[in-house]
Design a protein around this motif. Sequence first.
Motif, PDB file in Angstrom:
ATOM      1  N   GLY A 167       0.791  -1.119  -0.043  1.00  0.00           N
ATOM      2  CA  GLY A 167       0.105   0.126  -0.086  1.00  0.00           C
ATOM      3  C   GLY A 167       0.864   1.336   0.104  1.00  0.00           C
ATOM      4  O   GLY A 167       1.946   1.380  -0.510  1.00  0.00           O
ATOM      5  N   ASP A 168       0.365   2.225   0.906  1.00  0.00           N
ATOM      6  CA  ASP A 168       1.051   3.571   0.649  1.00  0.00           C
ATOM      7  C   ASP A 168       2.275   3.541   1.547  1.00  0.00           C
ATOM      8  O   ASP A 168       3.135   4.602   1.265  1.00  0.00           O
ATOM      9  CB  ASP A 168       0.011   4.574   1.379  1.00  0.00           C
ATOM     10  CG  ASP A 168      -1.011   4.786   0.564  1.00  0.00           C
ATOM     11  OD1 ASP A 168      -0.905   4.750  -0.791  1.00  0.00           O
ATOM     12  OD2 ASP A 168      -2.211   5.045   0.855  1.00  0.00           O
ATOM     13  N   ASP A 170       4.842   2.084   0.736  1.00  0.00           N
ATOM     14  CA  ASP A 170       6.102   2.117  -0.184  1.00  0.00           C
ATOM     15  C   ASP A 170       5.366   2.728  -1.497  1.00  0.00           C
ATOM     16  O   ASP A 170       5.271   1.931  -2.503  1.00  0.00           O
ATOM     17  CB  ASP A 170       6.708   0.801  -0.393  1.00  0.00           C
ATOM     18  CG  ASP A 170       7.980   0.654  -0.849  1.00  0.00           C
ATOM     19  OD1 ASP A 170       8.528   1.986  -1.466  1.00  0.00           O
ATOM     20  OD2 ASP A 170       8.757  -0.305  -0.981  1.00  0.00           O
ATOM     21  N   PRO A 171       5.509   3.987  -1.772  1.00  0.00           N
ATOM     22  CA  PRO A 171       4.624   4.395  -2.872  1.00  0.00           C
ATOM     23  C   PRO A 171       5.160   4.379  -4.177  1.00  0.00           C
ATOM     24  O   PRO A 171       4.662   3.926  -5.114  1.00  0.00           O
ATOM     25  CB  PRO A 171       4.393   5.859  -2.360  1.00  0.00           C
ATOM     26  CG  PRO A 171       5.566   6.083  -1.459  1.00  0.00           C
ATOM     27  CD  PRO A 171       5.776   4.826  -0.515  1.00  0.00           C
ATOM     28  N   LYS A 174       3.813   0.559  -4.904  1.00  0.00           N
ATOM     29  CA  LYS A 174       2.411   0.315  -4.380  1.00  0.00           C
ATOM     30  C   LYS A 174       1.762  -0.645  -5.293  1.00  0.00           C
ATOM     31  O   LYS A 174       1.953  -0.679  -6.589  1.00  0.00           O
ATOM     32  CB  LYS A 174       1.646   1.535  -4.224  1.00  0.00           C
ATOM     33  CG  LYS A 174       0.043   1.702  -3.657  1.00  0.00           C
ATOM     34  CD  LYS A 174      -0.505   2.774  -3.737  1.00  0.00           C
ATOM     35  CE  LYS A 174      -1.695   2.710  -2.914  1.00  0.00           C
ATOM     36  NZ  LYS A 174      -2.628   4.062  -2.665  1.00  0.00           N
ATOM     37  N   TYR A 175       0.928  -1.729  -4.877  1.00  0.00           N
ATOM     38  CA  TYR A 175       0.600  -2.639  -5.800  1.00  0.00           C
ATOM     39  C   TYR A 175       1.553  -3.633  -5.990  1.00  0.00           C
ATOM     40  O   TYR A 175       0.808  -4.785  -6.826  1.00  0.00           O
ATOM     41  CB  TYR A 175      -0.327  -2.380  -6.928  1.00  0.00           C
ATOM     42  CG  TYR A 175      -1.206  -1.145  -6.469  1.00  0.00           C
ATOM     43  CD1 TYR A 175      -2.279  -1.165  -5.510  1.00  0.00           C
ATOM     44  CD2 TYR A 175      -1.361   0.008  -7.454  1.00  0.00           C
ATOM     45  CE1 TYR A 175      -3.063  -0.081  -5.261  1.00  0.00           C
ATOM     46  CE2 TYR A 175      -2.117   1.198  -6.974  1.00  0.00           C
ATOM     47  CZ  TYR A 175      -3.084   1.055  -6.039  1.00  0.00           C
ATOM     48  OH  TYR A 175      -4.124   2.006  -5.432  1.00  0.00           O
ATOM     49  N   ARG A 263       2.451  -8.253   1.825  1.00  0.00           N
ATOM     50  CA  ARG A 263       2.264  -6.973   1.580  1.00  0.00           C
ATOM     51  C   ARG A 263       3.727  -6.481   2.226  1.00  0.00           C
ATOM     52  O   ARG A 263       4.412  -5.510   1.910  1.00  0.00           O
ATOM     53  CB  ARG A 263       1.229  -6.027   2.622  1.00  0.00           C
ATOM     54  CG  ARG A 263       1.174  -4.762   2.494  1.00  0.00           C
ATOM     55  CD  ARG A 263      -0.003  -4.290   3.073  1.00  0.00           C
ATOM     56  NE  ARG A 263       0.037  -2.731   3.107  1.00  0.00           N
ATOM     57  CZ  ARG A 263      -1.249  -2.245   3.246  1.00  0.00           C
ATOM     58  NH1 ARG A 263      -2.217  -2.697   3.448  1.00  0.00           N
ATOM     59  NH2 ARG A 263      -1.264  -0.916   3.280  1.00  0.00           N
TER      60      ARG A 263
END
Length: 313
Positions: A167-168, A170-171, A174-175, A263
């Motif tokens: 998620g946010d 590790d921008p 992300k995904y 994640r």
Amino acid sequence: MQNIRVQPVVNPPGENAVFITLTINSDVAALDTIRSFAGNFTALIRSLTKRFLNSHFNAIMGFSSSAWDRLFPNQPKPKELVPFEEIRGEKHTAVSTPGDIFFHIRADSQDVCFELTSIIHQQLSDCTTTIDETHGFRYLDGRAIIGFVDGTENPESMIASEYAVIGDEDPNFKYGSYAFSQKYLHDMQKWQALSTEEQEKVIGRRKFNDMELGDHEKPATAHNNVSKAYDKDGNEMKILRANIAFAHPLKNEYGTYFIGYARSFSVTKQMLKNMFLGNEDGYIDHLLDFSTPISGTLFFIPTYDFLDSLTAD
């Protein structure tokens, strides 16, 4: 995840699977070939999906820490993508083994898995060395080869992404997802020498109906006790498993290919430490007396968008 194409890490284990681990050869041309293949991977998967429309075909491509450093030296790196270091306990060891490129292929039939496997070989055999190729299958009603239902502790499908996809925090990635693979071999002669009741105490569940044993009858060393991880507030943390059975009976080889998508790899690592070193109460996983890991490698699974960007670069 609007407009972001995520690799299918949360898909079910499937009826058949192939896991491929490769190392990259040392020459510069090998790196160019790998980058080119990765940049076209999404298009390849799209083509195969259209060809085998009703096969539930999907495939994933990932990279180890060392591969990332060599392939993408000018790119940032996922925060937790590091070489996996072996976890050596007093009795058992979670080994660390080589691997640069990882593929997880799933479909209803092996011939569809074979189609992509053969393409990978045709295009990458000159620039890589094969470390492992494991063909797995759905055993009975989703059981491990030792006879117990596998993946019971997985989060429900509607919330699986919360545990398996970054998620946010590790921008830049992300995904994406962290994939940890371990290939386990089971001592079936030793395992089958146990009574059903003894096996149930090793696992922590009933063999027939998969019901969890009550606290009064479940040993502290049960697999589903020791393999759990908790945060500082005592909340259970989960990963998504897509384990599948493999076997060569005439070679007396029976195994489980463990693949955990997370994640955060730190959650998977905590589970492994509990199993091999002991949990906070000092108990190690009794299942390891019958199941031995012969591989262990951490990979990062980027988005399809990231792979596509390699062609543009």
